[in-house]
Write an enzyme that holds these catalytic residues in place. Structure first.
Site, PDB file in Angstrom:
ATOM      1  CB  VAL A 239      37.935  48.320  38.642  1.00  0.00           C
ATOM      2  CG1 VAL A 239      38.531  49.688  38.771  1.00  0.00           C
ATOM      3  CG2 VAL A 239      36.609  48.395  37.903  1.00  0.00           C
TER       4      VAL A 239
ATOM      5  CB  VAL B 137      44.556  42.526  37.497  1.00  0.00           C
ATOM      6  CG1 VAL B 137      45.817  43.264  37.891  1.00  0.00           C
ATOM      7  CG2 VAL B 137      44.882  41.146  36.961  1.00  0.00           C
TER       8      VAL B 137
ATOM      9  CB  THR C 238      42.372  47.203  30.273  1.00  0.00           C
ATOM     10  OG1 THR C 238      43.295  47.788  29.348  1.00  0.00           O
ATOM     11  CG2 THR C 238      41.811  48.303  31.155  1.00  0.00           C
TER      12      THR C 238
ATOM     13  CB  VAL D  21      57.591  38.778  31.308  1.00  0.00           C
ATOM     14  CG1 VAL D  21      58.236  37.403  31.258  1.00  0.00           C
ATOM     15  CG2 VAL D  21      57.565  39.408  29.929  1.00  0.00           C
TER      16      VAL D  21
ATOM     17  CB  ALA E 159      52.285  37.485  37.464  1.00  0.00           C
TER      18      ALA E 159
ATOM     19  CG  LEU F  24      57.859  35.464  39.154  1.00  0.00           C
ATOM     20  CD1 LEU F  24      58.184  34.321  38.187  1.00  0.00           C
ATOM     21  CD2 LEU F  24      58.397  35.142  40.538  1.00  0.00           C
TER      22      LEU F  24
ATOM     23  CE  LYS G 209      52.976  36.009  29.847  1.00  0.00           C
ATOM     24  NZ  LYS G 209      52.391  34.851  30.543  1.00  0.00           N
TER      25      LYS G 209
ATOM     26  N   GLY H 234      48.002  34.693  37.978  1.00  0.00           N
ATOM     27  CA  GLY H 234      46.985  34.904  39.009  1.00  0.00           C
ATOM     28  C   GLY H 234      46.842  36.375  39.307  1.00  0.00           C
TER      29      GLY H 234
END
Ligand code: ADP
Ligand code: ASP
Ligand code: MG
Length: 815
Positions: A473, A476, A555, A609, A611, A613, A682, A797
């Site tokens: 928690v 993110v 996590t 990969v 975030a 998108l 990634k 982000g």
């Protein structure tokens, strides 16, 4: 004439009996009524338990007796003014003395015959009916008590006697034609044989008593007053979304009750059916609720499945063997044997090869059935024509029921695929010849999940409930929870998804709430939770056994990603932003993918990969639609983009990296980003998703960092090395700028080979104008050979990552 029956909860205490009074008062204004009452709630079970203790010669039975005595005396004290109590108490104490003597008898001889059991079980109704009649009278009602034993005549099959309808109907018709009282109270459940021995009609049998009286007196209606507002699409105590069925047919009610809808005792329908007497099921606690009406026809309903019910405590018994094929009479002998033992068969399936017959019976009958069948087929078993009987207990039957099911294809397909998706193992299947039900035998522990998932599938207008178990928690995770909270209304309305967080954990604490954790106060709930434990967390998710369970990993922990296999192997979906699982050894990745297939459990990791998108999702669509990836070029590190977009001859490399770390654009250990490891992971994931068998060590990494920075063992050492090599960084910048190029950290996959590294990107290239922390991926495929398919946008982000996780959850919801 009307018959009203009040069940155990409806007469469980003085307060409830007062509610009964007001209903009876109102109903008796216009017509004569018969009021059938059950024992006070829980009393029949208590009588049985106490008798069992006595028969085991345990003196604890005295305590059981004391509790029952106290219960009755306290109801009397609550119902009557002191002045009226003594005569009632006198009579009740007399009855209780007799009961105590019978229990003593069982204690002394150390056994309870079925005859004695019936006699003792009768006390619940004997006592309640007396007290209730006296209360009605004291409240000014024109009421009289009539014993069920004088009205209902049965054989001497103790425990579940068979009614002699001829004698019974005559007695009832005679009594009610001649009684002057407006209200007659009758104890339910109990009856007597021709010879006057006490018998009972089977557990839950007060409904049956009432139906027998209704049939015999040709009542205008039979009202069953209970603790729920009718017959529901499923047991409302197990399925919260269950809806009341306002009108159903006798046959539907019979099937639902036969398969466990306890609200109506199955034999109840029979005495009223022939005469078309309607049954109303009503709630004593909410008498104005509409309830359920059961009649001959239920015109105008087009619903195929009307309800889902279940019976617990089922044993499956199978008779198998090569000697059964083609030999007539085996089934006849088999069922005769069971019938002689008074064992009722709830469900039958026979393989068309005639190789086996499989039946569902009550757990209580299992041992007797086993012995009886083994004895009956002793000869065939000795000659190995038939195998010794096998039984499996602790099972349950769930059934879909509905009149209109017969003419619809695909219902059983839908039923079994729903169960399969939720990892409910099916042991046997049967479809009634009437095609009014499809039933399946499943494990006891799966009942709640099975009922709820079937209910969702057949009744909830496609509102799907997703049950989340969230690990992590932090940045993110916290935002993810906020997003669920904010989007809840929209999701329900627009996407028909109801999302609940059932479990939540950080590294210190964990908390579970079966009704959903309040997302505006999750911090508090978590603080008060128990100590966190990854294994216990999984065990709890498994034990709760919710349908559509999703484990969400926010996590970056290896220990947590190691637990995915357990979730997937239990058909629990996994959604994760943690890259470890998909970028560790190929074997582990492959294993996870195999589990996904085997257990039909979604495993989504879009945020690994770029975030939020839709990179992996797009790639997946390309592959499943037959495309083939030739080349991928990508800028995949939000952190490195930030660094190289801000680094120039007016700043120092050290300061820019520091700023990136402080703004949360890098991992807590910035070398993971700066060394290129994160980008390697990634591109590895993209390569694997494109179908390449590749390990992290196969990826070429030309690091732009000096050795000393790469080997730094602390953030301090790392940053001081950056200071030391500032001149080198500046040189790289100058070199690029002179060529009118920009520095970008690029990942590439071509011909099955992957590499990552800092590149000089010339003006005009797709990567040149990449801003802030944006990511970009170019897919060169068979379908897009020269002009690549491009995905570009914010790629780092907490907010976009949280949205990406959210998107994966919705993908599962729409699955
Ligand atoms: P009573 O004591 O009034 O006879 P029961 O306990 O025998 O009441 O029956 C009522 C109970 O039946 C309800 O409390 C509910 O838990 C259970 N039940 C099971 N299936 C259904 C269903 N489909 N609809 C309504 N109730 C059901
Ligand atoms: N009291 C009996 C029982 O608990 C009968 C009934 O309530 O319907 O089984
Ligand atoms: Mg009942």
């Amino acid at each position: 004439m009307k018959i009203l029956k009040f069940g155990g909860t409806s007469v469980a205490n003085a307060e409830n009996i007062k509610r009964v009074l007001s209903i009876v008062k109102e109903r008796s204004k216009t017509t004569k009524i018969g009021v059938v009452v059950s024992a006070f709630g829980g009393m029949t079970n208590m009588l049985l338990d106490t008798l069992r203790l006595a028969a085991k010669q345990s003196l604890d039975y005295e305590q059981g007796f004391g509790t029952m005595e106290h219960k009755h005396l306290s109801v009397i004290k609550d119902l009557f003014p002191v002045t009226e109590q003594s005569s009632i108490l006198g009579k009740i104490k007399g009855e209780l003395n007799e009961l105590e003597t019978l229990l003593q008898g069982a204690y002394l001889i150390g056994e309870a015959t079925t005859q004695l059991t019936d006699k003792i079980m009768s006390y619940g109704e004997l006592l309640s009916s007396f007290i209730i009649t006296e209360y009605f009278k004291s409240e000014g009602l024109d009421a009289a008590l009539k014993s069920g034993r004088e009205l209902i005549t049965t054989d001497e099959n103790f425990g579940k006697a068979t009614v002699d309808f001829k004698a019974t109907n005559a007695r009832c018709a005679d009594y009610f034609a001649n009684t002057a009282n407006q209200i007659t109270v009758i104890p339910g459940f109990i009856a007597a044989s021709q010879k006057g021995k006490a018998t009972t009609l089977g557990r839950g049998g007060s409904d049956y008593s009432a139906a027998i009286l209704a049939g015999a007196t040709k009542s205008e209606i039979l009202e069953i007053w209970t603790d729920v507002s009718g017959m529901f699409t499923a047991n409302p105590k197990l399925v919260r979304q269950a809806k009341c069925l306002s009108h159903i047919s006798y046959e539907e009610a019979m099937e639902l009750s036969h398969f466990g809808a306890k609200v109506l005792y199955p034999p109840t329908i029979q005495p009223v059916l022939a005469q078309g007497i309607p049954i109303a099921i009503k709630n004593t606690f909410f008498p104005d609720d509409e309830g359920t009406l059961i009649t001959k026809n239920t015109n105008g309903t087009d619903k195929t499945v009307r309800g889902i019910s279940h019976i617990g405590g089922i044993t499956v018994l199978a008779l198998e063997g090569p000697g059964m094929i083609g030999i007539p009479g085996i089934s006849k002998r088999f069922f005769e044997t069971l019938s002689q033992e008074h064992i009722s068969v709830v469900m039958i399936t026979q393989a068309s090869s005639e190789h086996s017959i499989c039946i569902g019976i009550s757990d209580d009958d299992a041992q007797r059935a086993l012995n009886a069948v083994n004895t009956a087929f002793e000869y065939e078993m000795a000659s190995k024509k038939i195998k010794p009987v096998v039984i499996e207990n602790n099972l349950a039957i769930i059934a879909l029921v509905g009149d209109n099911m017969k003419s619809h294809q695909g219902l059983s397909g839908k039923m079994f695929s729903t169960l399969g998706k939720n990892n409910v193992n099916i042991r046997a299947i049967a479809q009634g010849a009437s095609e009014r039900n499809i039933s399946a035998v499943i494990g006891k522990g799966d009942v709640k999940k099975a009922l709820n998932s079937l209910h969702e599938e057949f009744f909830e207008e496609n509102i799907k409930q997703l049950n989340l178990f969230v690990m992590g928690v932090g940045n993110v995770g916290g935002r993810f929870l906020n997003q669920i909270e904010q989007q809840r209304g929209y999701l329900k309305k627009e996407l028909q998804l109801a999302i609940r967080v059932i479990g939540l954990s950080n590294s210190k604490r964990m908390v579970f709430d079966e009704n959903g954790i309040a997302l505006d106060a999750w911090q508090n709930e978590l603080e008060q939770g128990q100590q966190a434990d990854t294994i216990k967390f999984f065990e709890t998710v498994k034990k709760l056994n919710f349908r559509n369970s999703i484990f969400v990993d926010n996590t970056a922990s290896k220990a947590i990603s190691d637990s995915y296999t357990s979730y997937l192997a239990n058909s629990i979906a996994v959604v994760t932003c943690n890259k470890i699982a998909c970028s560790s050894a190929y074997e582990d990745y492959h294993n996870l993918k195999q589990l996904v297939k085997k257990y039909d459990a979604p495993f989504l990791f879009e945020t690994n990969v770029g975030a939020g998108l839709p990179i992996i999702d797009t790639l997946k669509h390309l592959i499943v639609s037959g495309d083939k990836v030739h080349k991928i070029q990508a800028v995949l590190s939000g952190s490195l983009n930030f660094v190289f977009n801000n680094f120039n001859d007016n700043t120092s490399f050290h300061d820019v990296v520091m700023e990136a770390m402080e703004k949360g654009y890098t991992e807590p250990d910035p070398t993971i980003d700066l060394s290129g490891i994160d980008v390697m992971r990634k591109i590895l994931i993209l390569a694997r998703e494109s179908g390449y068998h590749m390990e992290l060590s196969d990826i070429e990494n030309e690091s732009f960092l000096p050795e000393e920075s790469l080997r730094a063992d602390s953030n301090d050492a790392f940053f001081s090395s950056l200071k030391k090599y500032e001149a080198d960084f500046q040189k790289r910048y100058q070199r690029a700028t002179k060529k009118d190029c920009k520095l970008k950290y690029v990942a590439e996959l071509e011909n099955g080979k992957a590499k990552v590294g800092l590149r000089e990107i010339p003006a005009g290239h797709d990567f040149y104008n990449l801003e802030g922390s944006d990511n970009i991926v170019l897919f060169f495929t068979e379908r897009y050979p020269d002009q690549p398919l491009i995905i570009k946008g914010a790629g780092a982000g907490a907010d976009v990552t949280a949205s990406g996780i959210f998107a994966d959850i919705i993908r599962i919801g729409n699955f």
